[in-house]
Write an enzyme that holds these catalytic residues in place. Structure first.
Site, PDB file in Angstrom:
ATOM      1  N   GLU A  84       0.912  -1.219  -0.043  1.00  0.00           N
ATOM      2  CA  GLU A  84      -0.092  -0.248   0.529  1.00  0.00           C
ATOM      3  C   GLU A  84       1.365   1.165  -0.068  1.00  0.00           C
ATOM      4  O   GLU A  84       1.641   1.574   1.141  1.00  0.00           O
ATOM      5  CB  GLU A  84      -0.980  -0.267   0.985  1.00  0.00           C
ATOM      6  CG  GLU A  84      -2.059  -1.237   1.446  1.00  0.00           C
ATOM      7  CD  GLU A  84      -2.835  -1.324  -0.199  1.00  0.00           C
ATOM      8  OE1 GLU A  84      -2.649   0.187  -0.510  1.00  0.00           O
ATOM      9  OE2 GLU A  84      -3.303  -2.094   0.420  1.00  0.00           O
ATOM     10  N   CYS A 117      -3.090   8.701   3.459  1.00  0.00           N
ATOM     11  CA  CYS A 117      -3.045   8.043   2.387  1.00  0.00           C
ATOM     12  C   CYS A 117      -4.333   8.595   2.064  1.00  0.00           C
ATOM     13  O   CYS A 117      -4.519   8.335   0.551  1.00  0.00           O
ATOM     14  CB  CYS A 117      -2.531   6.258   2.370  1.00  0.00           C
ATOM     15  SG  CYS A 117      -3.616   5.692   3.257  1.00  0.00           S
TER      16      CYS A 117
HETATM   17  P1  NAP Z   1       8.526   5.101   4.646  1.00  0.00           P
HETATM   18  O1  NAP Z   1       9.519   5.676   4.717  1.00  0.00           O
HETATM   19  O2  NAP Z   1       8.612   4.319   3.430  1.00  0.00           O
HETATM   20  O3  NAP Z   1       8.266   3.643   5.827  1.00  0.00           O
HETATM   21  C1  NAP Z   1       7.557   2.868   6.268  1.00  0.00           C
HETATM   22  C2  NAP Z   1       7.957   1.697   6.629  1.00  0.00           C
HETATM   23  O4  NAP Z   1       8.896   0.798   5.989  1.00  0.00           O
HETATM   24  C3  NAP Z   1       8.196   2.090   8.000  1.00  0.00           C
HETATM   25  O5  NAP Z   1       7.660   0.910   9.056  1.00  0.00           O
HETATM   26  C4  NAP Z   1       9.986   2.272   8.139  1.00  0.00           C
HETATM   27  O6  NAP Z   1      10.660   1.854   9.112  1.00  0.00           O
HETATM   28  C5  NAP Z   1      10.276   1.039   7.053  1.00  0.00           C
HETATM   29  N1  NAP Z   1      11.291   0.504   6.293  1.00  0.00           N
HETATM   30  C6  NAP Z   1      11.890   1.304   5.568  1.00  0.00           C
HETATM   31  N2  NAP Z   1      13.161   0.587   5.251  1.00  0.00           N
HETATM   32  C7  NAP Z   1      12.624  -0.286   5.328  1.00  0.00           C
HETATM   33  C8  NAP Z   1      13.342  -1.287   4.731  1.00  0.00           C
HETATM   34  N3  NAP Z   1      14.659  -1.197   4.223  1.00  0.00           N
HETATM   35  N4  NAP Z   1      13.420  -3.080   5.328  1.00  0.00           N
HETATM   36  C9  NAP Z   1      12.325  -3.136   5.580  1.00  0.00           C
HETATM   37  N5  NAP Z   1      11.690  -2.020   6.628  1.00  0.00           N
HETATM   38  C10 NAP Z   1      11.495  -0.616   6.237  1.00  0.00           C
HETATM   39  O7  NAP Z   1       7.071   5.421   4.361  1.00  0.00           O
HETATM   40  P2  NAP Z   1       6.618   6.711   5.912  1.00  0.00           P
HETATM   41  O8  NAP Z   1       7.441   8.211   5.490  1.00  0.00           O
HETATM   42  O9  NAP Z   1       6.797   6.357   7.135  1.00  0.00           O
HETATM   43  O10 NAP Z   1       4.835   6.786   5.442  1.00  0.00           O
HETATM   44  C11 NAP Z   1       4.447   7.533   4.649  1.00  0.00           C
HETATM   45  C12 NAP Z   1       3.978   6.624   3.040  1.00  0.00           C
HETATM   46  O11 NAP Z   1       3.133   6.375   3.285  1.00  0.00           O
HETATM   47  C13 NAP Z   1       3.395   8.033   1.854  1.00  0.00           C
HETATM   48  O12 NAP Z   1       3.532   7.417   1.340  1.00  0.00           O
HETATM   49  C14 NAP Z   1       1.796   7.324   2.158  1.00  0.00           C
HETATM   50  O13 NAP Z   1       1.326   7.347   0.891  1.00  0.00           O
HETATM   51  C15 NAP Z   1       2.135   6.535   2.635  1.00  0.00           C
HETATM   52  N6  NAP Z   1       0.845   5.700   3.046  1.00  0.00           N
HETATM   53  C16 NAP Z   1       0.385   4.589   2.413  1.00  0.00           C
HETATM   54  C17 NAP Z   1      -0.738   3.809   2.877  1.00  0.00           C
HETATM   55  C18 NAP Z   1      -1.458   2.837   2.412  1.00  0.00           C
HETATM   56  O14 NAP Z   1      -3.056   2.012   2.585  1.00  0.00           O
HETATM   57  N7  NAP Z   1      -1.575   3.250   0.730  1.00  0.00           N
HETATM   58  C19 NAP Z   1      -1.599   4.136   4.425  1.00  0.00           C
HETATM   59  C20 NAP Z   1      -0.325   5.414   5.044  1.00  0.00           C
HETATM   60  C21 NAP Z   1       0.783   5.920   4.370  1.00  0.00           C
HETATM   61  P3  NAP Z   1      11.065   2.627  10.228  1.00  0.00           P
HETATM   62  O15 NAP Z   1      10.408   3.676  10.443  1.00  0.00           O
HETATM   63  O16 NAP Z   1      12.167   1.996  11.184  1.00  0.00           O
HETATM   64  O17 NAP Z   1      12.375   3.316   9.224  1.00  0.00           O
END
Ligand code: NAP
Length: 521
Positions: free
Chosen positions: A259, A298
């Site tokens: 997602e 999102c």
């Molecule tokens: P993000 O930076 O991509 O991080 C998301 C998750 O992935 C975090 O728990 C992060 O952990 C983890 N992560 C990052 N790198 C990783 C790796 N190499 N291996 C395993 N896990 C890893 O996203 P965000 O900044 O938290 O969230 C914002 C984004 O989420 C926006 O683009 C939004 O659109 C999207 N979103 C989408 C939905 C949906 O349902 N489609 C819902 C909510 C949000 P750490 O925090 O420990 O780095």
């Protein structure tokens, strides 16, 4: 730093702490450190193996009804600690009480919804998929599809904006299916998820091994995935790509659900008169979608399409309502919108508005300064007011359709008033979670749905007859699917039993009706 909360992981049925100080978690209103977290040294391989071996066995021993009873109990735990969780959402997430409740009540509501599904499925441990298909001429030979729990662990990785609901919606489906879960919230705002982890463990409701919680970065977790595991990810498209293309995921054929980003659209129909009920609903919901959780949702509306002849009136009405958004410390009297979640988020949103402004102009708000309505220091914290842009030539502005600015920001654009034109413009987003249509014209709505449904996981129809009790496009309901094609990640969650199936294997049985009947009474 001595009073700072230390959040810990729950691995192999015990609390463990990582090495070193690790990551710092901040209060985005003040910049103060509220907690630290480290997963350094946590044995991710052993954590997953314990979940699979111990947790999988204990959950599969339960019926759907028994798993549902666990979810019901956990839902109650969330409800009973709502105030405490809202306070953490304020101090670590910058959430107003309304924003926090969207997350926390969403979590308890979703767990409760799935508990009812479990109750309805009763004593079964296997699910039927459709009816038996007769295959024999003289015998009872037939075919029948069944769903059985996968034998791995469900790894649930979530974004910072929904620290409670984000994992609860995945958890409800995985536990219902009979899969143990490994919950990894975004580190930035993990205090809410951590407190829930403590409460869930203390409740004694979760069978041994069924619950693993990681407070901090994932480390080498993905290197230990196996073929029966499920990786369910919510976050940015960039991280989603890393998940999907991870060598271990490819090698083992791990089931992955993503997602990700979404440039959700709102379309105002040509039939909607200014100040009508549908017009008012459009203005109310678009501005709410822009400002709820400071636009860090999102499902937030990013692109607003209005018939060209109504652009000026729509702009004025949206601006007038946005002007009522009091920005400030989320607990302060009268504040309707808190800060962004971090300094990095603020920087990213500011630079994103700069990118969008190359396709048009800002018609409400500003990124250089913020008017705080709580009397606080405008330079402290990660505050930003809502920003509305206008882009007059949306077909010549790819950035508006591909740059997700994750804050209180949206762009208003004209279309020619036909469903075909609106559909083409919505499709330029290349896949969204939800788009909304505001119209009472059945022909327009039908034509537009045919045009935009292939590009959206959900289409929300705002019209006068439902205006008094409409939920708005931002609310993700557990009975309806959540996810979207293309840029939105291609995943699908929730939707009642559909969401449970993602954690199960569908297998076709072929044999005598009597034998199959013994498996699936
Ligand atoms: P993000 O930076 O991509 O991080 C998301 C998750 O992935 C975090 O728990 C992060 O952990 C983890 N992560 C990052 N790198 C990783 C790796 N190499 N291996 C395993 N896990 C890893 O996203 P965000 O900044 O938290 O969230 C914002 C984004 O989420 C926006 O683009 C939004 O659109 C999207 N979103 C989408 C939905 C949906 O349902 N489609 C819902 C909510 C949000 P750490 O925090 O420990 O780095």
């Amino acid at each position: 730093m001595t009073d700072t909360l230390r959040i810990r992981s729950y691995v192999q049925d015990q609390w463990v702490d990582g090495e070193g100080e690790g990551s710092r978690l901040y209060n985005p209103s003040t910049g103060e450190v509220v907690a630290t977290a480290s997963t350094t040294g946590v044995d991710m391989g052993a954590a997953l193996e314990h979940a699979r071996r111990v947790g999988g066995a204990s959950l599969r021993a339960l019926t759907f009804a028994e798993r549902g009873a666990i979810l019901k109990g956990l839902s109650k735990v969330v409800r009973e600690h709502r105030d405490e969780l809202l306070e953490l959402a304020r101090t670590n997430g910058g959430n107003t009480a309304g924003d926090g409740s969207f997350d926390i009540d969403g979590a308890s509501g979703t767990l409760f919804f799935y508990s009812n599904i479990g109750r309805g499925l009763g004593d079964a441990k296997i699910l039927a998929d459709g009816d038996a298909l007769p295959l024999g001429k003289e015998t009872s030979l037939c075919g029948r599809h069944v769903w059985v729990p996968r034998r791995g662990a469900a790894v649930l990785i979530n974004a910072f904006n929904f620290p409670a609901w984000g994992f609860a919606e995945k958890m409800a489906c995985a536990l219902m299916a009979g899969m143990p879960i490994v919950v990894k919230p975004a580190t930035l705002t993990a205090t809410v998820a951590h407190r829930l982890a403590e409460l869930f463990v203390d409740s004694g409701l979760l069978p041994a091994g069924s619950w693993t919680f990681l407070a901090g970065p994932a480390g080498d977790l993905l290197d230990h995935l196996e073929a029966q595991d499920v990786l369910a990810f919510t976050g940015s498209a960039a991280t989603g790509r890393k998940m999907r293309s991870h060598p271990r995921v490819l090698e083992k054929g791990v089931r992955v659900s993503v997602e990700a980003d979404s440039l959700n659209a709102a379309v105002l129909g040509p039939d909607v008169d200014v100040a009508s009920d549908t017009w008012n609903l459009f203005v109310k919901e678009v501005t709410r979608e822009m400002t709820q959780k400071a636009g860090q949702k999102c499902t937030a509306t990013r692109r607003i399409f209005v018939p060209a002849g109504q652009l000026a009136e729509a702009r004025d009405a949206l601006a007038q309502r946005l002007a009522k958004t009091t920005v400030g410390e989320p607990g302060a009297e009268g504040v309707r919108m808190g800060p962004l979640a971090s300094a990095a988020q603020l920087e990213d949103v500011r630079s994103g508005v700069g990118d969008l402004a190359t396709c048009g102009q800002i018609v409400f708000g500003a990124v250089e300064r913020v008017e705080r309505g709580d009397g606080g220091d405008a330079d402290a914290g990660c505050f930003l007011g809502p920003v509305l842009l206008q882009c007059d030539h949306p077909r010549e502005a790819p950035t508006v359709h591909n740059r997700e600015v994750f804050g209180p920001v949206a762009t208003l654009m004209p279309y020619d008033g036909t469903a075909d034109d609106a559909a083409e413009l919505v499709a330029l987003g290349e896949g969204s979670l939800v788009s909304s249509v505001y119209s009472d014209d059945k022909d327009f709505v039908r034509d537009l749905i045919l045009g935009i449904a292939p590009y959206n996981g959900r289409v929300y129809l705002g019209s006068a007859d439902i205006a008094s009790e409409a939920w708005g496009p931002g609310a993700v309901l557990p009975g309806l699917v959540h996810g979207g094609p293309g840029r939105a990640g291609g995943g699908e969650e929730l939707g009642g039993l559909r969401g449970v199936h993602h954690y199960m294997q569908r297998t076709a049985l072929e044999g005598s009706a009597e034998l199959i009947g013994a498996v699936l009474p």
